[in-house]
Design a protein around this motif. Structure first.
Motif, PDB file in Angstrom:
ATOM      1  N   TRP A 118     -10.576 -19.607  -0.556  1.00 61.97           N
ATOM      2  CA  TRP A 118      -9.564 -19.425  -1.588  1.00 61.97           C
ATOM      3  C   TRP A 118      -9.833 -18.106  -2.312  1.00 61.97           C
ATOM      4  CZ3 TRP A 118      -5.875 -23.315  -3.112  1.00 61.97           C
ATOM      5  CH2 TRP A 118      -5.965 -24.502  -2.378  1.00 61.97           C
ATOM      6  N   TYR A 119      -8.890 -17.698  -3.149  1.00 64.09           N
ATOM      7  CA  TYR A 119      -9.116 -16.537  -4.006  1.00 64.09           C
ATOM      8  C   TYR A 119      -8.309 -16.679  -5.292  1.00 64.09           C
ATOM      9  CZ  TYR A 119      -4.564 -14.726  -2.439  1.00 64.09           C
ATOM     10  OH  TYR A 119      -3.230 -14.579  -2.171  1.00 64.09           O
ATOM     11  N   MET A 167      -7.497  -6.971   7.756  1.00 64.78           N
ATOM     12  CA  MET A 167      -6.369  -6.998   6.844  1.00 64.78           C
ATOM     13  C   MET A 167      -5.357  -5.949   7.308  1.00 64.78           C
ATOM     14  SD  MET A 167      -4.969  -8.100   3.933  1.00 64.78           S
ATOM     15  CE  MET A 167      -6.164  -8.723   2.732  1.00 64.78           C
ATOM     16  N   VAL A 168      -4.151  -6.382   7.651  1.00 63.46           N
ATOM     17  CA  VAL A 168      -3.080  -5.481   8.090  1.00 63.46           C
ATOM     18  C   VAL A 168      -1.838  -5.784   7.267  1.00 63.46           C
ATOM     19  CG1 VAL A 168      -1.616  -4.728   9.991  1.00 63.46           C
ATOM     20  CG2 VAL A 168      -4.005  -5.341  10.435  1.00 63.46           C
ATOM     21  N   ASP A 169      -1.342  -4.768   6.556  1.00 59.79           N
ATOM     22  CA  ASP A 169      -0.141  -4.910   5.723  1.00 59.79           C
ATOM     23  C   ASP A 169      -0.258  -6.092   4.768  1.00 59.79           C
ATOM     24  OD1 ASP A 169       1.025  -2.731   6.966  1.00 59.79           O
ATOM     25  OD2 ASP A 169       2.024  -3.961   8.480  1.00 59.79           O
ATOM     26  N   GLY A 170      -1.446  -6.247   4.187  1.00 61.77           N
ATOM     27  CA  GLY A 170      -1.644  -7.287   3.187  1.00 61.77           C
ATOM     28  C   GLY A 170      -1.863  -8.674   3.742  1.00 61.77           C
ATOM     29  N   GLU A 171      -1.952  -8.821   5.060  1.00 66.37           N
ATOM     30  CA  GLU A 171      -2.128 -10.130   5.676  1.00 66.37           C
ATOM     31  C   GLU A 171      -3.404 -10.137   6.518  1.00 66.37           C
ATOM     32  OE1 GLU A 171      -0.312 -12.885   5.448  1.00 66.37           O
ATOM     33  OE2 GLU A 171       1.297 -12.081   4.193  1.00 66.37           O
ATOM     34  N   GLY A 213       1.797 -14.289  -2.659  1.00 66.47           N
ATOM     35  CA  GLY A 213       1.014 -13.208  -3.232  1.00 66.47           C
ATOM     36  C   GLY A 213       1.613 -11.841  -2.952  1.00 66.47           C
ATOM     37  N   PHE A 214       0.979 -10.816  -3.530  1.00 67.69           N
ATOM     38  CA  PHE A 214       1.476  -9.443  -3.359  1.00 67.69           C
ATOM     39  C   PHE A 214       1.323  -9.003  -1.908  1.00 67.69           C
ATOM     40  CE2 PHE A 214       0.925  -4.909  -2.959  1.00 67.69           C
ATOM     41  CZ  PHE A 214       2.000  -4.420  -3.685  1.00 67.69           C
ATOM     42  N   ARG A 215       2.362  -8.392  -1.399  1.00 65.59           N
ATOM     43  CA  ARG A 215       2.276  -7.785  -0.072  1.00 65.59           C
ATOM     44  C   ARG A 215       3.467  -6.867   0.120  1.00 65.59           C
ATOM     45  NH1 ARG A 215       4.926 -12.332   0.638  1.00 65.59           N
ATOM     46  NH2 ARG A 215       6.466 -12.528   2.314  1.00 65.59           N
ATOM     47  N   MET A 216       3.342  -5.990   1.104  1.00 67.55           N
ATOM     48  CA  MET A 216       4.369  -5.011   1.403  1.00 67.55           C
ATOM     49  C   MET A 216       4.773  -5.158   2.863  1.00 67.55           C
ATOM     50  SD  MET A 216       4.139  -0.973   0.498  1.00 67.55           S
ATOM     51  CE  MET A 216       5.627   0.007   0.265  1.00 67.55           C
ATOM     52  N   ALA A 252      -6.298 -18.817   1.127  1.00 72.50           N
ATOM     53  CA  ALA A 252      -6.276 -17.583   1.918  1.00 72.50           C
ATOM     54  C   ALA A 252      -5.349 -17.671   3.121  1.00 72.50           C
ATOM     55  CB  ALA A 252      -7.687 -17.217   2.375  1.00 72.50           C
ATOM     56  N   GLY A 253      -4.812 -18.852   3.424  1.00 66.12           N
ATOM     57  CA  GLY A 253      -3.779 -18.963   4.436  1.00 66.12           C
ATOM     58  C   GLY A 253      -4.239 -19.477   5.787  1.00 66.12           C
TER      59      GLY A 253
END
Length: 701
Positions: free
Chosen positions: A539-540, A593-597, A244-247, A554-555
Motif C-alpha cells: 500500500w502507499y 514504473m511507466v507513465d505512472g503505472e 491516483g495521479f497519473r498522466m 498499489a494495484g
C-alpha cells in the motif's frame, strides 16, 4: 468597456494562434448538461492527467501538453472550462495578479464560486476566450472585454470575440452550423453532440486532434482521437481519480491509428522533441541523450530544430515535479512556474535531478543559446532543492544577461527577492542527523536505544528521508504492527508518534518513494479497510499538507492473493519487493514504473532467487547493488543477509552471504542504506541496528 478583474494564464497567451482553432459549445435540455469541444491544434502530442483531491483541493482531470500546459478540464463537481483562440484584444501593459484555471477547478464547485474567485484577478489572456460551464447547466463566456452568461439552452464559442454577436459582426461557418443544430433539436445526447463535432472538425495544418464530450452531471467524458468518430473511449472521472495521479498519452488509448493521424504526427515540427521527452521519462536521462544524439546524426537537415527543442525538456520535467508537489496543473505554456513568484516550494523529486543532468549536458555541449533561460532554470531548480545560495547566484547571473526593465528582468528580480526573503527548510545539521546518535563504526550497534529500540518492543523496517529530518519505522505492539515517525524541528527530534495503525490489522515495512511524496508499506488491510485479509499487500499514502492521505492499494499489477513484502526503489522509480506467489516460496521481483503505472513484475532470476526463502530486499538508488534476507543452508541463523552487485553487462552477480559481521544466529531483516550512503540500518534480535556502510565495499571483490 470596463476591464475584468481576472487574469488566466492560458495557452492563448503565448501561442497567439490564428483565430481558426477550436469549437466549444454547451447545451442543457431534458435534465442533461453536455459540453462538446474540438481541440484544433498544430501539434498531435496531447495528454490527459488526473489530479486526485486533497484535504483542501477538489480532484480534476486535465487535457493538454506533455509539459503540463492545460487546454481543458473538469473537476469532480462537474465544473468545466476550455479555451478558443480569438483575435487579440488590445490592452495597456500593467502589473497584474493571476490565477490559473487549475486553481479554479481545485477550489470551486460551480460558476458562482468561480466568478467570485475571478473578482480578485485581471484577465490578460488577450487572444483567448473561455467557456466555463457547471453541472447545473449554467455557463459563461469570458474574455478580456466581457463576461457573457448563457441565457437560453446553449452557448457557443469558436474564434471571434463574443461581443461581435451583438451586431452580427462575425464570419464563422462553424459557429453557424453549431448554432443551427442546437436551435433545432428538441433533445440532446452524446451521439448528437458527436455528429456536430464531426460536422465542424478541421483538417490541414491546424487539425482537430481530439474531440471531447463532457457529461457534467454524470462526470463522464467521451473522447475521439484525430477526428475519427468511429472509435471512442469513455472516462468515468470518479473511478479514475480513485486510482491516483497519473498522466496518459491520448494517442496510446486508441487502437485504430489512421494514416492521416500518423502522417500528421510524423510531419510536425516538434515530433522529435516528444519522442526524446518520452524516452527520458520512461528510460532515464542517458537513454534520452542517446536518442537525441542519434536523431541529430540521422537528420542533419533538422539538427538545429532538434537541438533547440532538446533545451526545452528540462522545463517539462520541472513542471511535472511541481504538479507532483501540490496537485496543481498549469495553463501557461512558457515556464509557468518561473513566473509564479508568489510561492517558494521545496521538493527532491527525481525529475528535478533529471532536469539538472540535462542542463549539465546542454552546457558541456554548448547547446544553450540563451544564458538567461539557462541560469534561470538552474537557479529555480536549486531553489526547489533548498540550495539557497546556489539559487541566488544563478538568478544574479540570469539578471545580468538581460536588459533592465525587460519582462525577463522583472520576473527574475521578483523571484530573487522572494528567495532571499524566504527561510528554507534546512538540511539537517550533521550533529542533529540520525536522532543525534553517535555514528557507529564498522561494528554494528543498536540504534537509539531506549528511544527507538526499546526493551519489550519489536522494531523493524526503518527509513530516513534524504534530508535526514524524518525517521519512519514499524513496531510490533501486542502482536500487531504499526508505523511510527519522528521529525526534526527547531534542532529537536519529536517523540515518535504513530501515523498508521488499526485495531484489526497492522502496517509495517515503511519505505519512502524516490521523490519522497509517498510512503509505501505492507498491510493485511482489506480494500475497504473494514476487515483483515489473510495475506499482505503493498500500500502507499500520499504526502499532504497535514501529514498523509488515506492508504491506497498499489494495484493488481503488484499485489496478488499471496503475500507481498518489503519495498525499495531505484532512482527511476523501479520497485523491488518480494512475494510468495510462486508456489508459496518467497522470491524477489522488480516492477518498472511507466507513465505512472507499475508494470507486471519480473523475477530477478537465479543469481538472486533459489528454491529457498528470499525477501526483504534493499536496492541501491543507482541500482548498483542489492541486499536481501535469505534462509539458505550456508546461513548463520534463521535468516541472513546476502548481497549481489550489478555487473558491467547489466546482470546480477551470484549473491553471497555477508558473513558474521552482520549475521547472527537470529533473524536479520529489513535492510536500508541511508540516502547519503553512510550507514546500513537493519533489524536483528527485535531491535534496529546500524553500521558504517563502508562494509558494503568489502564484498564487492
Amino acid at each position: 468597456m470596463k476591464r475584468l478583474n481576472l487574469i488566466l494564464l492560458t495557452l492563448g497567451i503565448l501561442f497567439q494562434q490564428q483565430a481558426n482553432a477550436c469549437s466549444i459549445f454547451t447545451c442543457s435540455k431534458n435534465g442533461q448538461t453536455l459540453v462538446g469541444a474540438n481541440e484544433d491544434e498544430y501539434t498531435s502530442f496531447h495528454y490527459m492527467w488526473f489530479v486526485p483531491a486533497t484535504d483542501n483541493k477538489y480532484g480534476a482531470v486535465f487535457f493538454g501538453k506533455n509539459n503540463m500546459q492545460t487546454q481543458a478540464g473538469m473537476n469532480e463537481h462537474g465544473l468545466f472550462f476550455d479555451f478558443a483562440a480569438i483575435p487579440r484584444i488590445e490592452s495597456k501593459n500593467r502589473e497584474v495578479n493571476f490565477v490559473t484555471t487549475a486553481e479554479i477547478l481545485a477550489s470551486c464547485k460551480n460558476i458562482e464560486e468561480a466568478l467570485e474567485m475571478f473578482k480578485k484577478y485581471t484577465f490578460s489572456a488577450f487572444s483567448s476566450q473561455m467557456l466555463m460551464a457547471d453541472a447545473s447547466g449554467k455557463s459563461v463566456l469570458i474574455n478580456a472585454d466581457t463576461i457573457v452568461h448563457k441565457t437560453g439552452d446553449y452557448q457557443i464559442t469558436t474564434n471571434f470575440n463574443v461581443c461581435n454577436l451583438q451586431d452580427n459582426n462575425y464570419d464563422c461557418l462553424r459557429y453557424d452550423k453549431i448554432d443551427n443544430a442546437l436551435a433545432q433539436t428538441k433533445d440532446i445526447s452524446v451521439p448528437f453532440f458527436r455528429e456536430i463535432l464531426d460536422d465542424v472538425h478541421q483538417e490541414g495544418k491546424v487539425s482537430t486532434q481530439y474531440s471531447n464530450i463532457y457529461d457534467l452531471k454524470n462526470r463522464e467524458i467521451h473522447i475521439n482521437w484525430f477526428h475519427n468518430y468511429n472509435e471512442s473511449i469513455v472516462i468515468d472521472l470518479k473511478e479514475e481519480l480513485e486510482k491516483g495521479f497519473r498522466m496518459e498519452n491520448l494517442w496510446d488509448l486508441f487502437n485504430e491509428k489512421t494514416f492521416a493521424a500518423m502522417n500528421f504526427q510524423e510531419s510536425e515540427d516538434s515530433y522529435y522533441y516528444h519522442l526524446i521527452a518520452n524516452e527520458v521519462e520512461q528510460k532515464g536521462v542517458e537513454a534520452g541523450i542517446k536518442m537525441f544524439e542519434q536523431f541529430v546524426n540521422d537528420h542533419p537537415d533538422k539538427a538545429a530544430r532538434i537541438k533547440e527543442d532538446f533545451t526545452w525538456i528540462p522545463y517539462s520535467l520541472i513542471a511535472k515535479a511541481r504538479v507532483a508537489y501540490d496537485n496543481l496543473s498549469f495553463d501557461y505554456y512558457y515556464i509557468p512556474f518561473l513566473t509564479d513568484y508568489r510561492m517558494i516550494w521545496q521538493s527532491e523529486n527525481k525529475m528535478l535531478f533529471q532536469a539538472l543532468k540535462i542542463l549539465e549536458y546542454i552546457k558541456s555541449n554548448n547547446l544553450n543559446q540563451n544564458g538567461f533561460h539557462f541560469h534561470e532554470m538552474v537557479g529555480y531548480i536549486n531553489m526547489v532543492l533548498g540550495k539557497k545560495e546556489v539559487s541566488i547566484k544563478n538568478y544574479q547571473k540570469a539578471i545580468a544577461t538581460v536588459e533592465k526593465g525587460s519582462r525577463e528582468e522583472i520576473r527574475a528580480t521578483k523571484t530573487l527577492k522572494k528567495i532571499k526573503g524566504t527561510k528554507f527548510l534546512p538540511q539537517a545539521d550533521e550533529n542533529l542527523k540520525y536522532l543525534k546518535q553517535t555514528p557507529p563504526t564498522t561494528t554494528p550497534k543498536v540504534f537509539a536505544p531506549d528511544l527507538i529500540s526499546k526493551k519489550g518492543e519489536y522494531e523493524f523496517g526503518s527509513v530516513f528521508n534524504e534530508k535526514g529530518t524524518e525517521f519512519f519505522y514499524a513496531v510490533n505492539v501486542n502482536g500487531k504492527e504499526e508505523i511510527r515517525c519522528s521529525e526534526l524541528a527547531a534542532s529537536e527530534w519529536s517523540k515518535p508518534k504513530t501515523i498508521f495503525s488499526h485495531e484489526l490489522y497492522g502496517y509495517n515495512d515503511p519505505f519512502l518513494s524516490t521523490d519522497e511524496q509517498r510512503l509505501y508499506f505492507i498491510s493485511q488491510r482489506s480494500m475497504d479497510g473494514l476487515t483483515k485479509k489473510d495475506d499482505y499487500d503493498i500500500w502507499y499514502a500520499n504526502r499532504t499538507e497535514n501529514g498523509w492521505s488515506e492508504p491506497m492499494n498499489a494495484g493488481p499489477n503488484i499485489n496478488t492473493d499471496a503475500d507481498e513484502y518489503y519495498i525499495s526503489f531505484t532512482n527511476d522509480g523501479t520497485m523491488y519487493f518480494s512475494s510468495n506467489k510462486n508456489n508459496g516460496n518467497f522470491d524477489i521481483y522488480i516492477s518498472e514504473m511507466v507513465d505512472g503505472e507499475f508494470q507486471d513484475p519480473e523475477s530477478l532470476g537465479e543469481a538472486i532467487n533459489t528454491s529457498h526463502y528470499e525477501a526483504d530486499v534493499f536496492v541501491a538508488p543507482d541500482g548498483s547493488y542489492l541486499i536481501f534476507c535469505a534462509t539458505r543452508p550456508d546461513g548463520f541463523g534463521q535468516g541472513d543477509f546476502y548481497i549481489s552487485f550489478k555487473d558491467t553487462d547489466g546482470t546480477w552477480t551470484k549473491s553471497r552471504n555477508m558473513g558474521d559481521l552482520v549475521n547472527s544466529k537470529g533473524h536479520e531483516l529489513c535492510p536500508f542504506v541511508s540516502k547519503d550512503g553512510k550507514f546500513l540500518f537493519y533489524t536483528s534480535n527485535q531491535d534496529i541496528y546500524w553500521v558504517d556502510a563502508k562494509i558494503i565495499g568489502n564484498y564487492r571483490n
